[in-house]
Design an enzyme around this catalytic site. Structure first.
Site, PDB file in Angstrom:
ATOM      1  N   THR A   1       0.986  -1.100   0.003  1.00 31.28           N
ATOM      2  CA  THR A   1      -0.036  -0.121  -0.058  1.00 31.28           C
ATOM      3  C   THR A   1       1.012   1.464  -0.083  1.00 31.28           C
ATOM      4  OG1 THR A   1      -0.248   0.303   2.382  1.00 31.28           O
ATOM      5  CG2 THR A   1      -1.614  -1.364   1.260  1.00 31.28           C
ATOM      6  N   CYS A   2       0.108   2.407  -0.172  1.00 27.05           N
ATOM      7  CA  CYS A   2       1.050   3.506   0.101  1.00 27.05           C
ATOM      8  C   CYS A   2       1.932   3.870   1.370  1.00 27.05           C
ATOM      9  CB  CYS A   2       0.088   4.959   0.026  1.00 27.05           C
ATOM     10  SG  CYS A   2      -1.198   4.965   1.305  1.00 27.05           S
TER      11      CYS A   2
ATOM     12  N   ARG B   1       3.083   0.835   3.282  1.00 25.08           N
ATOM     13  CA  ARG B   1       3.697  -0.513   3.739  1.00 25.08           C
ATOM     14  C   ARG B   1       3.799  -1.591   2.605  1.00 25.08           C
ATOM     15  NH1 ARG B   1       1.857  -2.059   8.265  1.00 25.08           N
ATOM     16  NH2 ARG B   1       0.326  -0.400   8.441  1.00 25.08           N
TER      17      ARG B   1
ATOM     18  N   SER C   1      -1.959   2.032  10.806  1.00 26.88           N
ATOM     19  CA  SER C   1      -2.012   3.087   9.803  1.00 26.88           C
ATOM     20  C   SER C   1      -1.672   4.228  10.199  1.00 26.88           C
ATOM     21  CB  SER C   1      -3.567   3.138   9.200  1.00 26.88           C
ATOM     22  OG  SER C   1      -3.759   1.936   8.669  1.00 26.88           O
TER      23      SER C   1
ATOM     24  N   GLU D   1      -7.963   4.209   9.388  1.00 22.43           N
ATOM     25  CA  GLU D   1      -8.430   4.791   7.968  1.00 22.43           C
ATOM     26  C   GLU D   1      -9.372   3.494   7.208  1.00 22.43           C
ATOM     27  OE1 GLU D   1      -5.828   3.775   4.646  1.00 22.43           O
ATOM     28  OE2 GLU D   1      -4.232   3.243   6.305  1.00 22.43           O
TER      29      GLU D   1
ATOM     30  N   ALA E   1      -7.644   8.199 -11.509  1.00 24.25           N
ATOM     31  CA  ALA E   1      -9.211   7.982 -11.369  1.00 24.25           C
ATOM     32  C   ALA E   1      -9.448   6.563 -10.260  1.00 24.25           C
ATOM     33  CB  ALA E   1      -9.967   8.139 -12.318  1.00 24.25           C
ATOM     34  N   GLY E   2      -8.317   6.321  -9.906  1.00 24.80           N
ATOM     35  CA  GLY E   2      -8.489   4.777  -9.218  1.00 24.80           C
ATOM     36  C   GLY E   2      -9.144   5.166  -7.841  1.00 24.80           C
TER      37      GLY E   2
ATOM     38  N   GLY F   1      -7.612   8.265  -5.732  1.00 26.50           N
ATOM     39  CA  GLY F   1      -7.880   9.638  -6.731  1.00 26.50           C
ATOM     40  C   GLY F   1      -9.335   9.980  -6.388  1.00 26.50           C
TER      41      GLY F   1
END
Length: 418
Positions: free
Chosen positions: A47-48, A50, A107, A112, A188-189, A192
């Site tokens: 993930t962003c 980890r 997190s 989150e 656009a995921g 986003g």
């Protein structure tokens, strides 16, 4: 066999190292195949904030080396000691860590909303590669239930921030009233879209959505009263918006210093805030040195996330209690995995002794008829069954006695005992 995890996260590893180890969607299938070759399978959670590898195996050193090889090869060459870049947990510590991750306790933004879905997607990607089975599959199914339970029974997820909403909050603190600002979101995921929704909620003025696939941008823009643009329009967009948030799944730098400098040359000093929440980063860090440009990334979210942690601290204890309960369930299940085979080995060992002794006795008493021999057989079976009844009942009642039973009955060194 035990469960292991090797990983790194925002807690101890800077963004420039985290992004080098992160796996994009396109890279993940090959990485899972490498994990399958090395350890027979597992799950990679990337993930962003980890990147973690989960797998089972025999021999702590062997598993560590295989996991480390998979991730350490991606580290930047200037990392002095690659072994110190990672944390490594074994079995129950690994399971507890995974539970905490899924519940949002580990997190950057406490509680989150995205992380449980990210864990689910990571497991799904492994299943798609036929890389998650047996113990790993059971543990991840359990983990998803724990994550859902934590959000259902506590307030850890109530009105929780996400990385996207935290990024918008940080932007608001930087430039003030968003109602007078124009914004663009690149990507656009899911991330986003969360950013775009948060910007719209905060009352941002004109908004544009850019994506490699224009149809996807158009679909998302229709939901948010925004304008869809192809990614090729990025320089033109940079020249006019006040805020640009970038969140793509790419290893390529989209916002180089040269690109941003050229695009902002016509802004006449009008300030531009770029928020880069992509991992790997979409923006060259040197962009932040340009006049009039403020560059923010994931590590800059710490001020927002610290305040969020303080607000939700009272919920952490409640979630930890749930995790404690679920760890007891995991422990009971794990011990029961060995229980049935051990009972079977105990019964087989007793039966082998019984049949051997009965056969020896019958050879010494050749005058016995079939009825007498059958009665001896029945008597010996009854004796063995009654002798084993209480030990087996005690083991089923308390699997924690299994190791003592193995030693007591000489089962410890039987094949497959562990």
């Amino acid at each position: 066999m035990k469960l292991f995890v090797l990983g790194l996260s925002h807690w101890q590893t800077p963004l420039d190292v985290r992004e080098s180890v992160a796996f994009t969607r396109g890279e993940l299938p090959q990485a899972l195949l490498e994990l399958k070759d090395a350890l027979g399978g597992g799950v990679i959670v990337s993930t962003c904030n980890r990147t973690e590898v989960y797998a089972t195996g025999e021999g702590t050193r062997r598993v560590y080396d295989k996991m480390h090889e998979l991730l350490a090869n991606r580290l930047p060459p200037d990392v002095a000691d690659p072994s110190r870049a990672f944390y490594f947990y074994e079995h129950e510590e690994a399971v507890r860590h995974l539970f905490r991750v899924a519940c949002g306790l580990d997190s950057q933004i406490l509680g989150e909303s995205e992380v449980l879905g990210q864990v689910r997607d990571a497991y799904g990607a492994s299943v798609a590669q036929r890389c998650a089975g047996g113990v790993v599959s059971r543990v991840f199914h359990h983990t998803l239930r724990v994550g859902r339970r934590a959000r259902r029974e506590t307030g850890i997820g109530d009105n929780a921030l996400s990385i996207g909403t935290a990024a918008v909050e940080l932007t608001r603190r930087t430039i003030g009233d968003l109602g007078r600002a124009s914004a663009a979101v690149v990507g656009a995921g899911e991330a986003g879209m969360l950013v775009a929704q948060a910007l719209r909620y905060r009352g941002v003025g004109r908004m544009e959505l850019l994506n490699r696939t224009l149809s996807r941008a158009s679909e998302a823009a229709a939901e948010l009263d925004a304008e869809a643009r192809p990614l090729e329009d990025l320089p033109a967009v940079l020249a006019k918006v006040d805020i640009l948030v970038s969140s793509t799944d790419s290893h390529d730098v989209l916002l180089s210093r040269e690109t941003v400098a050229e695009a902002t040359g016509s802004r006449n000093g009008s300030p531009l805030v770029i928020v880069d929440i992509a991992v790997p980063r979409d923006a060259d860090p040197a962009v932040g040195d340009l006049p009039g440009v403020t560059l923010l990334d994931l590590d800059d979210l710490e001020s927002v996330s610290s305040a969020n942690r303080e607000e939700r601290a009272q919920e952490v204890a409640a979630v930890e209690r749930i995790i404690d309960e679920e760890m007891l369930r995991f422990r009971s299940w794990w011990e029961s995995r060995s229980l049935d085979p051990s009972i079977a080995r105990l019964e087989a060992q007793a039966e082998a002794l019984r049949t051997g002794e009965v056969a020896k006795t019958l050879r010494q008493m050749p005058h016995l008829g079939e009825d007498e021999a059958a009665r001896i057989e029945a008597m010996s079976r009854a004796i063995v069954r009654k002798l084993l009844h209480n030990p087996i009942a005690a083991l089923k009642e308390d699997p924690g006695q299994l190791e003592a039973a193995r030693q007591l009955f000489g089962l410890k060194d039987e094949p497959g005992a562990d």
